[in-house]
Design a protein around this motif. Structure first.
Motif, mmCIF file in Angstrom:
data_model
loop_
_atom_site.group_PDB
_atom_site.id
_atom_site.type_symbol
_atom_site.label_atom_id
_atom_site.label_comp_id
_atom_site.label_asym_id
_atom_site.label_seq_id
_atom_site.Cartn_x
_atom_site.Cartn_y
_atom_site.Cartn_z
ATOM 1 N N LEU A 288 0.821 -1.200 0.000
ATOM 2 C CA LEU A 288 0.000 0.000 0.000
ATOM 3 C C LEU A 288 0.859 1.256 0.000
ATOM 4 C CD1 LEU A 288 -2.853 -1.048 2.451
ATOM 5 C CD2 LEU A 288 -3.003 -0.804 -0.030
ATOM 6 N N ILE A 289 1.945 1.222 0.756
ATOM 7 C CA ILE A 289 2.867 2.356 0.749
ATOM 8 C C ILE A 289 3.494 2.510 -0.628
ATOM 9 C CG2 ILE A 289 5.095 3.156 1.645
ATOM 10 C CD1 ILE A 289 4.211 1.991 4.377
ATOM 11 N N ASN A 290 3.902 1.398 -1.233
ATOM 12 C CA ASN A 290 4.451 1.427 -2.587
ATOM 13 C C ASN A 290 3.459 2.074 -3.557
ATOM 14 O OD1 ASN A 290 6.396 0.064 -4.800
ATOM 15 N ND2 ASN A 290 4.295 -0.301 -5.409
ATOM 16 N N ASN A 291 2.197 1.638 -3.509
ATOM 17 C CA ASN A 291 1.201 2.154 -4.441
ATOM 18 C C ASN A 291 0.916 3.634 -4.208
ATOM 19 O OD1 ASN A 291 1.102 -0.431 -5.418
ATOM 20 N ND2 ASN A 291 -1.130 -0.566 -5.391
ATOM 21 N N ALA A 292 0.842 4.028 -2.938
ATOM 22 C CA ALA A 292 0.602 5.440 -2.641
ATOM 23 C C ALA A 292 1.707 6.309 -3.232
ATOM 24 C CB ALA A 292 0.503 5.656 -1.132
ATOM 25 N N LEU A 293 2.943 5.875 -3.101
ATOM 26 C CA LEU A 293 4.068 6.635 -3.657
ATOM 27 C C LEU A 293 3.976 6.709 -5.180
ATOM 28 C CD1 LEU A 293 6.919 5.267 -1.367
ATOM 29 C CD2 LEU A 293 6.005 7.591 -1.369
ATOM 30 N N VAL A 294 3.567 5.618 -5.818
ATOM 31 C CA VAL A 294 3.410 5.621 -7.275
ATOM 32 C C VAL A 294 2.308 6.595 -7.703
ATOM 33 C CG1 VAL A 294 2.681 4.241 -9.264
ATOM 34 C CG2 VAL A 294 4.329 3.314 -7.641
ATOM 35 N N PHE A 295 1.156 6.530 -7.034
ATOM 36 C CA PHE A 295 0.044 7.396 -7.416
ATOM 37 C C PHE A 295 0.371 8.869 -7.162
ATOM 38 C CE2 PHE A 295 -2.591 3.502 -6.083
ATOM 39 C CZ PHE A 295 -2.483 2.947 -7.346
ATOM 40 N N GLU A 296 1.028 9.143 -6.046
ATOM 41 C CA GLU A 296 1.418 10.516 -5.742
ATOM 42 C C GLU A 296 2.438 11.028 -6.766
ATOM 43 O OE1 GLU A 296 2.826 10.365 -1.701
ATOM 44 O OE2 GLU A 296 0.959 9.450 -1.017
ATOM 45 N N SER B 34 12.799 8.806 -11.773
ATOM 46 C CA SER B 34 12.027 7.871 -10.959
ATOM 47 C C SER B 34 11.512 6.734 -11.829
ATOM 48 C CB SER B 34 10.829 8.568 -10.312
ATOM 49 O OG SER B 34 9.869 8.951 -11.282
ATOM 50 N N PHE B 35 11.073 5.666 -11.181
ATOM 51 C CA PHE B 35 10.408 4.558 -11.883
ATOM 52 C C PHE B 35 9.185 5.076 -12.619
ATOM 53 C CE2 PHE B 35 7.112 1.350 -12.153
ATOM 54 C CZ PHE B 35 7.785 0.226 -12.619
ATOM 55 N N ASN C 160 8.690 4.766 -16.656
ATOM 56 C CA ASN C 160 7.671 3.825 -17.113
ATOM 57 C C ASN C 160 6.356 4.523 -17.445
ATOM 58 O OD1 ASN C 160 8.660 0.781 -16.773
ATOM 59 N ND2 ASN C 160 9.642 2.013 -15.195
ATOM 60 N N HIS C 161 5.641 4.997 -16.454
ATOM 61 C CA HIS C 161 4.343 5.625 -16.715
ATOM 62 C C HIS C 161 4.500 6.922 -17.511
ATOM 63 C CE1 HIS C 161 3.032 2.554 -14.083
ATOM 64 N NE2 HIS C 161 3.437 3.127 -12.969
ATOM 65 N N GLY C 162 5.545 7.695 -17.200
ATOM 66 C CA GLY C 162 5.756 8.942 -17.913
ATOM 67 C C GLY C 162 6.074 8.723 -19.377
ATOM 68 N N ARG C 163 7.088 7.920 -19.649
ATOM 69 C CA ARG C 163 7.530 7.705 -21.034
ATOM 70 C C ARG C 163 6.549 6.861 -21.845
ATOM 71 N NH1 ARG C 163 12.584 9.421 -22.227
ATOM 72 N NH2 ARG C 163 14.168 9.610 -20.595
ATOM 73 N N ALA D 226 -3.449 13.371 -3.817
ATOM 74 C CA ALA D 226 -3.464 12.460 -4.962
ATOM 75 C C ALA D 226 -4.856 11.860 -5.148
ATOM 76 C CB ALA D 226 -2.432 11.349 -4.760
ATOM 77 N N ARG D 227 -5.517 11.543 -4.051
ATOM 78 C CA ARG D 227 -6.863 10.978 -4.148
ATOM 79 C C ARG D 227 -7.805 11.916 -4.899
ATOM 80 N NH1 ARG D 227 -11.867 10.151 -2.979
ATOM 81 N NH2 ARG D 227 -12.570 8.028 -2.432
#
Length: 300
Positions: A178-186, A219-220, A224-227, A269-270
């Motif tokens: 959950l912490i991993n996902n929150a950091l990704v979404f933020e 960042s990852f 990934n999501h950006g590019r 982010a939410r």
């Protein structure tokens, strides 16, 4: 299942990530692999493998020694594990159930003792990275389990993951995920703001990402999501959508409340993902949040 025997693996939930995971298990495991999904089309993920389709959860639970699940959320996990006609509804049950889903921490810690009373060991082992990582068997897996159980299930988790980490007892895998996902979404929402800002200020988005990737802003998410999604503005249906992001963010904020921890960035982010879901951007890959910024949609 004896120490020397090869266990029969069961797999429930062959969705966007679950399908590739089940496929890797079917290809790499020397023993039998059984699969079950309520959507017949999902079973195409393993159609050309040795995996055998079973018609019900009860049947799969009676035949498999260890069962892996990849499901949408907490209520689904509880129902599959403990519900009427679920995995443990019969007189013969699997020895181990491993949950690869992302759920509330409380769900894992509630289910574990209930399964233990039925003679079934439980581990939460949510997965991270992308669908492409799932296809390559290179997921990151965050495990909550007793050390002895972790030792037994780790070889099977290596069929689907290149990084498998014991994070602590039951529930700790979900905490880390959950912490991993929150950091990704933020990070994704923040990158969306900056990509739009850069373009409006005269810097081409591709050049911006290239330059930032060479600095401390890399960042990852950027790579990934950006590019791969935000730069070409490609957000396919069937990817991880804003609605799923909201589910995970709500789990994080619930955990923050329970532990009296600030979650202001997560809350912001939410608001972005809620705006995406409310403004016709739902159902598509969650980096579509950049459209919320670019179209100046209201973020309430």
């Amino acid at each position: 299942m004896t120490q020397a025997s090869i266990p029969t693996i069961g797999f429930v939930g062959l969705g966007n990530i679950g399908g590739p995971m089940a496929r890797n298990m079917a290809v790499k495991h020397d023993g039998d692999v059984l699969v079950c999904d309520m959507k017949p089309a999902a079973l195409q993920a393993v159609a050309d493998t040795k995996a055998r389709v079973v018609g019900s959860l009860a049947e799969l639970g009676a035949q498999a020694d260890v069962v892996f699940m990849s499901l949408p959320g907490s209520s689904h996990v509880e129902a599959v594990c403990l519900g009427e006609n679920g995995l443990t509804s019969g007189s013969k049950r699997p020895s181990i159930i491993v949950d690869l889903s992302t759920t509330q921490v409380a769900t894992a810690r509630k289910i574990a003792p209930l399964l233990a009373a039925l003679g079934v060991e439980f581990a939460d082992a949510p997965v991270a990275r992308t669908a492409e990582s799932a296809r390559r068997g290179e997921l990151s897996i965050m495990v909550g389990a007793e050390p002895g159980l972790f030792t037994r299930i780790e070889p099977w988790l290596r069929y689907i993951g290149s990084d498998v980490t014991l994070c602590g007892g039951v529930g700790c895998g979900q905490v880390v995920k959950l912490i991993n996902n929150a950091l990704v979404f933020e990070n994704t929402a923040a990158l969306a703001e900056m990509m739009v800002l850069g373009q409006r200020a005269g810097v081409e988005p591709a050049l911006l990402l290239d330059a930032v990737s060479k600095g401390s802003g890399d960042s990852f998410v950027l790579r990934n999501h950006g590019r791969k999604a935000m730069l070409p503005r490609e957000f396919p249906q069937g990817g991880f959508p804003p609605e799923y992001a909201l589910k995970d963010i709500d789990y994080v904020m619930e955990l923050a409340d329970q532990t009296n921890t600030a979650s202001a960035f997560t809350g912001l982010a939410r608001r972005y993902y809620a705006s995406a879901a409310k403004n016709g951007l739902g159902g598509r890959y969650f980096p579509i949040v950049i459209e919320v910024v670019d179209k100046n949609m209201k973020v309430a």
